[in-house]
Design a protein around this motif. Sequence first.
Motif, short mmCIF file in Angstrom:
data_model
loop_
_atom_site.label_atom_id
_atom_site.label_comp_id
_atom_site.label_asym_id
_atom_site.label_seq_id
_atom_site.Cartn_x
_atom_site.Cartn_y
_atom_site.Cartn_z
N LEU A 49 45.70 18.88 12.31
CA LEU A 49 45.27 18.23 11.19
C LEU A 49 43.84 18.22 11.25
O LEU A 49 42.87 18.24 12.35
N TYR A 50 43.21 18.78 9.98
CA TYR A 50 42.20 18.95 9.85
C TYR A 50 41.32 18.07 8.67
O TYR A 50 42.01 17.94 7.69
N GLN A 51 39.94 17.75 8.94
CA GLN A 51 39.31 16.98 7.67
C GLN A 51 38.60 17.93 6.69
O GLN A 51 38.26 19.03 7.09
N ALA A 52 38.52 17.63 5.64
CA ALA A 52 37.83 18.37 4.51
C ALA A 52 36.41 18.64 5.10
O ALA A 52 35.82 17.54 5.35
N GLU A 54 35.54 20.71 7.52
CA GLU A 54 35.46 21.12 8.88
C GLU A 54 35.67 22.66 8.76
O GLU A 54 36.03 23.41 7.54
N ASN A 71 37.34 24.12 5.50
CA ASN A 71 38.60 23.41 4.74
C ASN A 71 38.18 22.68 3.65
O ASN A 71 37.17 21.80 3.77
N ARG A 73 40.29 20.44 1.91
CA ARG A 73 41.40 19.58 1.66
C ARG A 73 41.89 19.02 2.95
O ARG A 73 42.23 19.61 3.75
N THR A 74 41.49 17.67 3.28
CA THR A 74 42.08 17.03 4.15
C THR A 74 43.53 16.99 4.42
O THR A 74 44.40 16.82 3.64
N GLY A 75 44.17 17.68 5.65
CA GLY A 75 45.57 17.92 5.83
C GLY A 75 45.80 18.55 7.03
O GLY A 75 45.28 18.94 7.84
N THR A 76 47.19 19.04 7.04
CA THR A 76 47.92 19.50 8.31
C THR A 76 47.80 20.84 7.94
O THR A 76 48.23 21.49 6.83
N ALA A 202 46.11 21.25 4.79
CA ALA A 202 45.07 21.80 4.93
C ALA A 202 44.60 23.06 4.07
O ALA A 202 45.63 23.53 3.93
#
Length: 211
Positions: A49-52, A54, A71, A73-76, A202
Amino acid sequence: MATTSNKLGLKIPSYTDEVEATINDLANNFQTLDDSSEEYASKPPTEGLYQAGERFWNNYSLTQTHAGWSNIRTGTSAPIWGPSKVYVVGQKVVPERDNGHFYECIQAGNSGVTEPIFPVSTNGQVQDIRGSNTWIASHQYKVNDIALPSIDNGRFYLCVQAGESNASEPVWSLVDGNTTYDKNAAWRSYRIAKWKESGPAALFKAFGKFD
């Protein structure tokens, strides 16, 4: 009394501080430094999982065209779906063409030869049998055609030998990889993989293009 640094908010111990407090401050400092350090990779991540915002710097930037990936978009993050692959429950994929979502395998099996149309509705599900049709008698089949039995058995059958099918439906094998012979055609048996929409994906974009 400890003071705080301007940029990272690190604790600067004073000689009057208690030893235990100083050790705790230093431990927190190390964690802050670790959290704020740059990350490096040879390609964008395909799990986690990554935050926008990163980003990863390219380990091999001297031999590639970009400095890294950010990244947006926050997502997997997950690998791109692949054809004719074995998937197990819990594995995650994203479509080849980004649609903003990732998908989790909820029924172990094989993917088909053509990417399914992944649903974008929350918790939407899809079987990995795009392009398949119910078996047809006395029909000319070609390699990579996909047939489904007239009575659903949770499997699909991939044509591995082109030819005309029989006048009556064959007895389909229920074992992965086994071959069912059908007059001139031959079919290989696979369990159908099934996917569920599982949230936002992500999206890493390359940055710092080299001339």
